[in-house]
Scaffold this active site. Sequence first.
Site, mmCIF file in Angstrom:
data_model
loop_
_atom_site.group_PDB
_atom_site.id
_atom_site.type_symbol
_atom_site.label_atom_id
_atom_site.label_comp_id
_atom_site.label_asym_id
_atom_site.label_seq_id
_atom_site.Cartn_x
_atom_site.Cartn_y
_atom_site.Cartn_z
ATOM 1 C CB CYS A 143 3.425 -3.467 10.874
ATOM 2 S SG CYS A 143 1.747 -3.406 10.879
HETATM 3 N N1 LIG Z 1 -2.635 -4.488 12.595
HETATM 4 C C1 LIG Z 1 -1.730 -3.463 12.655
HETATM 5 O O1 LIG Z 1 -1.281 -2.953 13.537
HETATM 6 C C2 LIG Z 1 -1.563 -2.590 11.297
HETATM 7 C C3 LIG Z 1 -1.091 -1.123 11.475
HETATM 8 C C4 LIG Z 1 -0.676 -0.552 10.197
HETATM 9 C C5 LIG Z 1 -0.966 -0.922 8.982
HETATM 10 N N2 LIG Z 1 -1.611 -2.401 8.886
HETATM 11 C C6 LIG Z 1 -1.913 -2.864 7.613
HETATM 12 O O2 LIG Z 1 -3.166 -2.812 7.378
HETATM 13 C C7 LIG Z 1 -3.633 -3.872 6.633
HETATM 14 C C8 LIG Z 1 -4.647 -4.881 7.264
HETATM 15 O O3 LIG Z 1 -3.984 -5.319 8.540
HETATM 16 P P1 LIG Z 1 -4.845 -5.643 9.867
HETATM 17 O O4 LIG Z 1 -4.071 -5.806 10.924
HETATM 18 O O5 LIG Z 1 -6.236 -5.004 9.851
HETATM 19 O O6 LIG Z 1 -5.301 -7.396 9.276
HETATM 20 P P2 LIG Z 1 -6.425 -8.314 9.820
HETATM 21 O O7 LIG Z 1 -5.866 -9.675 9.258
HETATM 22 O O8 LIG Z 1 -6.589 -7.969 11.219
HETATM 23 O O9 LIG Z 1 -7.756 -7.809 8.928
HETATM 24 C C9 LIG Z 1 -7.893 -7.948 7.540
HETATM 25 C C10 LIG Z 1 -9.349 -8.214 7.389
HETATM 26 O O10 LIG Z 1 -9.404 -8.450 5.756
HETATM 27 C C11 LIG Z 1 -10.239 -9.536 5.277
HETATM 28 N N3 LIG Z 1 -10.069 -10.110 4.130
HETATM 29 C C12 LIG Z 1 -9.507 -10.887 3.520
HETATM 30 N N4 LIG Z 1 -9.595 -10.998 2.349
HETATM 31 C C13 LIG Z 1 -10.430 -9.870 1.933
HETATM 32 C C14 LIG Z 1 -11.134 -9.534 0.811
HETATM 33 N N5 LIG Z 1 -10.845 -10.012 -0.105
HETATM 34 N N6 LIG Z 1 -12.016 -8.654 0.827
HETATM 35 C C15 LIG Z 1 -12.375 -7.987 2.145
HETATM 36 N N7 LIG Z 1 -11.812 -8.400 3.316
HETATM 37 C C16 LIG Z 1 -10.967 -9.497 3.106
HETATM 38 C C17 LIG Z 1 -9.964 -10.376 6.531
HETATM 39 O O11 LIG Z 1 -11.119 -11.519 6.555
HETATM 40 C C18 LIG Z 1 -9.700 -9.734 7.862
HETATM 41 O O12 LIG Z 1 -10.778 -9.498 8.547
HETATM 42 C C19 LIG Z 1 -2.001 -4.853 6.196
HETATM 43 O O13 LIG Z 1 -1.696 -4.288 5.155
HETATM 44 C C20 LIG Z 1 -1.354 -4.405 7.364
HETATM 45 O O14 LIG Z 1 -0.082 -4.518 7.043
HETATM 46 C C21 LIG Z 1 -1.648 -3.124 10.025
#
Ligand SMILES: NC(=O)c1ccc[n+]([C@@H]2O[C@H](COP(=O)([O-])OP(=O)(O)OC[C@H]3O[C@@H](n4cnc5c(N)ncnc54)[C@H](O)[C@@H]3O)[C@@H](O)[C@H]2O)c1
Length: 440
Positions: A276
């Site tokens: 992030c």
């Molecule tokens: N990790 C954090 O602490 C956090 C906190 C706040 C916001 N975010 C935001 O949330 C979003 C997700 O982050 P995350 O940490 O969960 O990522 P992550 O990589 O842990 O999870 C994302 C998931 O999406 C899947 N994916 C990829 N392409 C896809 C598709 N076309 N359809 C369905 N699923 C698909 C991946 O396989 C993965 O399992 C990002 O935008 C991130 O910036 C993350």
Amino acid sequence: MTSTKDNLIKKLNNRTATVGILGLGYVGLPLAAAFGEAGFKIIGVDPDERKVESLKKGESYIRDVPTEQIARLVNTGRLTATNDFSALRQADAVSICVPTPLRQTGDPDMSFIMSATNELAKSMHPGMVVVLESTTYPGTTREILLPRLGAERDLIVGVDFFLAFSPERVDPGREDWTTINTPKVIGGITPDCSQVAALWYGQALKTVVPVSTAEAAELSKLLENTFRMINIGLVNELAIMCERLGVDVWEVIDAAATKPFGFMKFTPGPGLGGHCIPIDPLYLSWKMKAYQYTARFIELASDINTNMPRYVVSRVMDALNDQGISLNGAKCLVLGAAYKPDVDDIRESPSLDVIGLLEKKGAQVSYHDPFIPHLHTHDGAQKDSVPNLIAAVREADCVVIVTNHSQYDYPVILESSRLIFDTRNALGKLGKGHPKVVRL
Ligand SMILES: NC(=O)c1ccc[n+]([C@@H]2O[C@H](COP(=O)([O-])OP(=O)(O)OC[C@H]3O[C@@H](n4cnc5c(N)ncnc54)[C@H](O)[C@@H]3O)[C@@H](O)[C@H]2O)c1
């Protein structure tokens, strides 16, 4: 006659609506669990076979979501996982939680949002509510999701379907503020979109904070993360200035933090990490370029933070030099590979930069992390966490503390070491003025 909106509201209120979660990672899985606990039937969709298989077996792969909870939700039929996107046809309410990384060029990589939206578009039907959770630049929900889910499917937003943005604020590893009790900002494309999305989220989450537009919600998340990034940049620069001035930066920050108002404590470190803080503000600065505006605070803080691993390595080199040891050929043990304490997340971790830069200078680098048994360095080589921490500490010419995991026994590490470079003040009072310790 009841409207599409009324029917959907009824299903959301009595929790008979089926919820789809696209992307079952750090954000999507806790959200799926939260809606499951609220009584909704959840269909989780993720192209990652390993995640789907693990959930089918009732096993969690996210530390903050207990396996017992996933097993219970799966065994009661409340949570199903699949990589078949057509399962979303059964969904009434869908959250999109896919990654939003940067491209090599530093521009936003929207490919995950695009492909998830295109897949969801095939399953769109009247009476759906869709919420984008992925952190992104202002305008994404309206410019990218709306045409694909609406006009191209002959569905009118705010009438046939409802579309909103709600930024995830989860802080992995944190127990006091979770997906359920952290207030959730929601902004819709139309006022009815905000209302329906807020009503849905309010079934599972304690506090929902509606804002007037999707753009306001998108930008609120970028403000939060930009605020952190800039303040970290500020204290990192303070650390650099303090070293020149011969003043203890940690003492300065602790002293300033005694002010009961108007100051918030941030601490310097080896650089930014995680999915992030190093990335999200750059989504905003990228967007502003289209408006012929340079987001100067973001660019400046990014520059300072990005250079911290290089600064750390130059300080390690100086510390070794003071002992008559050259970094070229020195044995360096990096403690902590995760981007922050007590998590198993290595994404964008400054440890990888520190390891790579130390190796470039000819150091023999090993690492230890209780949460990261293996890692791949920037040049693709695999490294394994050293099996015996204290033996490795004894052997090292310099121990570089990059991540201050709480389970480390710092007094024993100090006792066993020859030289420690502490980028996080992990040693606290033990390290201050200690002849073996150099602090950032
Ligand atoms: N990790 C954090 O602490 C956090 C906190 C706040 C916001 N975010 C935001 O949330 C979003 C997700 O982050 P995350 O940490 O969960 O990522 P992550 O990589 O842990 O999870 C994302 C998931 O999406 C899947 N994916 C990829 N392409 C896809 C598709 N076309 N359809 C369905 N699923 C698909 C991946 O396989 C993965 O399992 C990002 O935008 C991130 O910036 C993350």
